[in-house]
Write a protein that holds these residues in place. Structure first.
Motif, PDB file in Angstrom:
ATOM      1  N   GLY A 167     -20.987  25.155  -0.709  1.00  0.00           N
ATOM      2  CA  GLY A 167     -19.947  25.099  -1.748  1.00  0.00           C
ATOM      3  C   GLY A 167     -19.112  23.830  -1.709  1.00  0.00           C
ATOM      4  N   ASN A 168     -18.067  23.789  -2.570  1.00  0.00           N
ATOM      5  CA  ASN A 168     -17.169  22.620  -2.669  1.00  0.00           C
ATOM      6  C   ASN A 168     -17.898  21.284  -2.587  1.00  0.00           C
ATOM      7  OD1 ASN A 168     -15.108  24.358  -3.039  1.00  0.00           O
ATOM      8  ND2 ASN A 168     -14.020  23.890  -1.146  1.00  0.00           N
ATOM      9  N   CYS A 169     -18.666  21.014  -3.614  1.00  0.00           N
ATOM     10  CA  CYS A 169     -19.448  19.768  -3.616  1.00  0.00           C
ATOM     11  C   CYS A 169     -19.686  19.273  -5.041  1.00  0.00           C
ATOM     12  CB  CYS A 169     -20.788  19.984  -2.924  1.00  0.00           C
ATOM     13  SG  CYS A 169     -21.774  21.275  -3.680  1.00  0.00           S
ATOM     14  N   VAL A 170     -20.018  18.018  -5.127  1.00  0.00           N
ATOM     15  CA  VAL A 170     -20.458  17.397  -6.383  1.00  0.00           C
ATOM     16  C   VAL A 170     -21.898  16.925  -6.163  1.00  0.00           C
ATOM     17  CG1 VAL A 170     -20.093  15.520  -8.033  1.00  0.00           C
ATOM     18  CG2 VAL A 170     -18.109  16.617  -6.952  1.00  0.00           C
ATOM     19  N   ILE A 171     -22.794  17.368  -7.022  1.00  0.00           N
ATOM     20  CA  ILE A 171     -24.196  16.954  -6.901  1.00  0.00           C
ATOM     21  C   ILE A 171     -24.600  16.208  -8.172  1.00  0.00           C
ATOM     22  CG2 ILE A 171     -26.554  17.687  -6.359  1.00  0.00           C
ATOM     23  CD1 ILE A 171     -25.424  20.386  -5.483  1.00  0.00           C
TER      24      ILE A 171
END
Lengths: 203, 203
Positions: free
Chosen positions: B96-100
């Motif tokens: 979680g808590n991510c930018v892809i």
């Protein structure tokens, strides 16, 4: 700054536009434009609205209408509506600091570099929003809502086609497209207002 | 919260994703995914990348590939890339808590309800961004940039077609589409971060 809001029927675009204007302290224009055109042209509001929703022209007129602003195949009354619409929206644009919903204001005011929003949603979300807005006792089926939404959006697209180099729902014609599916519109307004300002370098 | 960024080549989507991750204190994934797939599969990074950019499959494979995750017409090595990609992106999603950025993460992580962004721009803006990023002495013509951009986006669309029910650039597949034409990306990041949070009801 001028903000224009194009929207799919049932997407909450009008609510978004109104709340955004309130948040920014801007003037808000939507049906007011219809009322004013009716007043200036001595045509009734219902007719004016039908023209602006893309229902006042024949297909033949539309097919030849890319040489706008005025073509001879458009009925005279409809031409009058278009002329007044351009005049009124340009006057609104000259005042500035406003949010205008629909009426192809993004195209008419292109030289003012408005921030152009497009608001859309999925079918389930449109049905939900329309049912919430329905009057007491009004019985509207899901099927009827979607049929109306499709017809109204088709009219908007047809009207836009007359004066725009882009298709009505082409993302390239807009700065920002917002999917309101599952979104509570009033909650996104303060940050949307900031984000829109930042798109024009105003931080 | 998971944020996925799909982007047209030259639109600044990668910069936007990286800055957004920094702003939110989230993990950022882009080429790291390619490196990890290469490591897990013992294939080289260049090959892995070509598969993920839509160039590792024949048209025949693509046409029959809607029954993903694995179809027999896809070459074995490419299949291995796809399997590893799904595994790695799902593991990232679980943290979680991510930018892809890219890699069809929006489709692979659909069950996690990511905020799905699509970043695009007009041709002049793409040319300008690519020239700013060019190495010293690198001579790239406008025509060459646009040709590359078109080819790369076509590959991305082809790859997306394999695993997504939507076309790659269909607005209905996204929560927010941002036109970066004329936009200084770093200036929009703080308010964009707030706006994205508000889309998920986090004010």
């Amino acid at each position: 700054m001028i903000i224009t809001v194009s929207r799919q029927f049932g997407s909450g675009g009008r609510e978004l536009g109104k709340r955004l204007a309130d948040e920014l302290g801007y003037d808000y224009y939507d049906k007011e434009i219809v009322t004013q055109i009716a007043k200036e042209s001595a045509l009734n509001e219902q007719y004016v609205n039908s023209v602006l929703e893309g229902n006042g022209f024949s297909h033949i007129a539309l097919n030849f209408a890319h040489t706008m602003p005025v073509v001879s195949t458009v009925p005279d009354c409809a031409t009058e509506v278009l002329v007044q619409q351009q005049k009124i929206i340009k006057a609104i644009g000259n005042k500035g600091n406003c949010v205008i919903v629909g009426r192809c204001a993004d195209v008419i005011l292109a030289d003012k570099n408005p921030v152009k929003l497009f608001v859309y949603a999925d079918d389930a979300s449109k049905i939900k929003r329309c049912k919430e807005r329905a009057h007491d006792g009004e019985d509207i089926s899901d099927k009827r809502i979607l049929k109306s939404a499709k017809a109204i959006d088709k009219g908007r697209a047809r009207f836009c086609d007359m004066i725009s180099p882009h298709e009505w729902d082409d993302k390239n014609a807009y700065d920002l497209l917002i999917n309101t599916t599952g979104v509570e519109i009033k909650k996104i307004i303060p940050s949307l207002a900031l984000f829109i300002k930042s798109l024009r370098g105003d931080n």
